[in-house]
Design an enzyme around this catalytic site. Structure first.
Site, PDB file in Angstrom:
ATOM      1  N   SER A 195       0.795  -1.137   0.083  1.00 35.78           N
ATOM      2  CA  SER A 195       0.142   0.243  -0.164  1.00 35.78           C
ATOM      3  C   SER A 195       1.255   1.331  -0.257  1.00 35.78           C
ATOM      4  O   SER A 195       1.917   1.288   0.807  1.00 35.78           O
ATOM      5  CB  SER A 195      -1.478  -0.502   1.610  1.00 35.78           C
ATOM      6  OG  SER A 195      -1.259   1.179   0.849  1.00 35.78           O
ATOM      7  N   HIS A 197       0.139   4.129   1.314  1.00 32.40           N
ATOM      8  CA  HIS A 197       0.746   5.200   2.142  1.00 32.40           C
ATOM      9  C   HIS A 197       1.127   4.680   3.159  1.00 32.40           C
ATOM     10  O   HIS A 197       0.900   5.901   3.668  1.00 32.40           O
ATOM     11  CB  HIS A 197      -1.616   5.669   2.145  1.00 32.40           C
ATOM     12  CG  HIS A 197      -2.195   5.222   3.203  1.00 32.40           C
ATOM     13  ND1 HIS A 197      -2.736   4.971   4.306  1.00 32.40           N
ATOM     14  CD2 HIS A 197      -3.094   3.665   2.172  1.00 32.40           C
ATOM     15  CE1 HIS A 197      -3.244   4.199   4.478  1.00 32.40           C
ATOM     16  NE2 HIS A 197      -3.679   3.437   3.431  1.00 32.40           N
ATOM     17  N   CYS A 321      -7.573   0.322  10.511  1.00 29.48           N
ATOM     18  CA  CYS A 321      -8.134   0.093  10.081  1.00 29.48           C
ATOM     19  C   CYS A 321      -9.941  -0.168   9.853  1.00 29.48           C
ATOM     20  O   CYS A 321     -10.839  -0.738   8.854  1.00 29.48           O
ATOM     21  CB  CYS A 321      -7.788  -0.706   8.891  1.00 29.48           C
ATOM     22  SG  CYS A 321      -6.033   0.321   8.574  1.00 29.48           S
TER      23      CYS A 321
HETATM   24  C1  LIG Z   1      -3.313  -0.683   6.109  1.00 26.18           C
HETATM   25  C2  LIG Z   1      -3.979  -1.740   5.685  1.00 26.18           C
HETATM   26  C3  LIG Z   1      -3.925  -2.730   4.936  1.00 26.18           C
HETATM   27  C4  LIG Z   1      -5.219  -1.971   4.401  1.00 26.18           C
HETATM   28  O1  LIG Z   1      -3.772  -1.162   3.215  1.00 26.18           O
HETATM   29  P1  LIG Z   1      -4.905   0.278   2.450  1.00 26.18           P
HETATM   30  O2  LIG Z   1      -3.718   0.935   1.392  1.00 26.18           O
HETATM   31  O3  LIG Z   1      -5.323   0.932   3.644  1.00 26.18           O
HETATM   32  O4  LIG Z   1      -6.426  -0.186   1.768  1.00 26.18           O
HETATM   33  C5  LIG Z   1      -4.033  -4.110   4.749  1.00 26.18           C
HETATM   34  N1  LIG Z   1      -3.214  -5.261   5.406  1.00 26.18           N
HETATM   35  C6  LIG Z   1      -2.002  -4.196   7.024  1.00 26.18           C
HETATM   36  C7  LIG Z   1      -1.610  -5.177   7.240  1.00 26.18           C
HETATM   37  C8  LIG Z   1      -2.722  -2.815   6.522  1.00 26.18           C
HETATM   38  O5  LIG Z   1      -1.852  -2.772   7.776  1.00 26.18           O
END
Ligand SMILES: *Cc1c(COP(=O)(O)O)cnc(C)c1O
Length: 385
Positions: A195, A197, A321
């Site tokens: 991801s 961000h 999340c």
């Molecule tokens: C943040 C996170 C997600 C979700 O990712 P997004 O880009 O926010 O949808 C999934 N798995 C883990 C381990 C995360 O830390």
């Protein structure tokens, strides 16, 4: 304000913003267009794809760009089960909701899901993976590093087993990328989620590494972008920013790790020294260096977060999340924590912009708040605070 919630999201790097701006202004073409605007947008995406691939030692053609970590995880699960004939998935009980919720849906659709237990450090035992593999198993999905307690799983060992048994292996590496070196070729990984961000890139963009030769069915149908695996006009500016974030994470990994380790170790040592009845959670060594997770006995974590916020420190009890309020952490429960231990937990996650002064300030604030909260705690007598 001191920001210590970098597992939830990170500030976008200045160089990432600079890289993105032209794609909002002059370079607004659709990457599928034949004219120059289109060609330039398409080149920008291919460039970003190379940068994303480099970060995990993959080939460009093995990178599927998505709308973020959640979509990458969903695509891995649905993409594999819809393509393969198997009816059984092995995962762990400490996965992010972006794995557990689609698994729940798959169960409703008739798939069989095995949720492996973890030990008190949050570690999956690779032998359990091996034991659970049956002729019906089509996928093993085990996260690389946990988003709450930071524990790093024995990914290489699991990869060895899945390769021997010829089972597709997916890992949610969203918290591990940029914190620990990842070489998909050496680890026996078939699919890996990233991801943007979480590594100082923009929100709403991510990637799924799909090893050459692994076939998945698309989730989103339409114009056939991303090799037919994800239709829809590409989010060019965000993809370009994500590419830059990957390049920066790749170039700076050694310095960043050193920075995380230095501040992280200081934060752990100072908290243990300054605040009694306190325990570090997760594995003491097998953890991503920027994650600090503590239990402060007799304190309510939610109260702690609110008080920290009032004192200009941004922290978290665990996962940001999940929009559900006050849900007891499934991760800590799986690790065998009591209700009291779960309630008193706090996660501090360090980012590339944090400083030693901020760590010092945080410990002082924390010490004061924990003392205040313990003075009115129902556990006051029990622990003799
Ligand atoms: C943040 C996170 C997600 C979700 O990712 P997004 O880009 O926010 O949808 C999934 N798995 C883990 C381990 C995360 O830390």
């Amino acid at each position: 304000m001191i920001y210590l919630d970098n597992a939830a999201s990170t500030p976008v790097h200045e160089k990432v913003i600079e890289e993105m701006i032209p794609y909002f202004k002059e370079q607004y073409g659709n990457p599928s267009s034949i004219h120059k605007y289109g060609r330039l947008a398409n080149i920008a995406i291919q460039n970003a794809r190379k940068r994303i691939a480099s970060l995990i030692n993959a080939g460009s053609s093995e990178i599927l760009i998505t709308s973020g970590g959640t979509e990458s995880n969903n695509t891995a699960l649905y993409g594999i089960v819809h393509h393969n004939k198997g009816k059984h998935i092995i995962t762990s009980s400490i996965e992010h909701d972006a794995i557990l919720e689609p698994c729940k849906r798959l169960e409703e659709e008739g798939f069989q899901i095995t949720y492996l237990p973890v030990d008190k450090y949050g570690l999956v035992n690779p032998e359990d993976v091996e034991k659970e593999i049956s002729p019906d198993t089509c996928l093993v999905s085990i996260m690389f590093a946990n988003n709450e307690v930071g524990t790093i799983q024995p990914i290489a060992e699991i990869g060895k087993i899945t390769q021997e048994k010829k089972i597709v292996f997916h890992t949610d590496a969203i918290q591990a990328v940029g914190k620990t070196l990842i070489n998909v070729k050496e680890l026996g990984i078939d699919l890996l989620s990233i991801s943007s961000h979480k590594i100082n890139g923009p929100k709403g963009v991510g990637a799924l590494y799909i090893r050459k030769g692994i076939k998945i069915d698309p989730l989103i149908l339409g114009g056939g972008q991303e090799n037919g695996l994800r239709s829809g006009t590409e989010n060019v500016a965000s993809i370009v920013g994500f590419g830059m974030a990957c390049q920066l994470a790749n170039n700076n990994i050694v310095q960043n790790q050193e920075h995380f380790r230095k501040l992280g170790m200081k934060l752990i040592a100072d908290i243990l020294k300054e605040i009694p009845h306190t325990k570090l959670n997760g594995h003491p060594e097998k953890r991503i260096p920027n994650n600090i997770h503590f239990t402060f006995l007799g304190v309510n974590g939610e109260d702690l977060i609110i008080k920290l916020d009032e004192n200009k420190v941004a922290a978290s009890t665990g996962s940001a999340c999940s929009v559900k309020v006050q849900k007891a952490s499934h991760v800590l429960r799986a690790m065998g924590f009591s209700h009291e231990q779960i309630t008193g937990s706090l996660r501090l996650t360090i980012g590339i912009t944090n400083t030693e002064e901020e760590i010092n300030e945080t410990v002082q604030v924390l010490k004061k708040i924990v003392k205040e909260l313990r003075a009115v705690s129902p556990y006051k007598e029990k622990y003799n605070f």
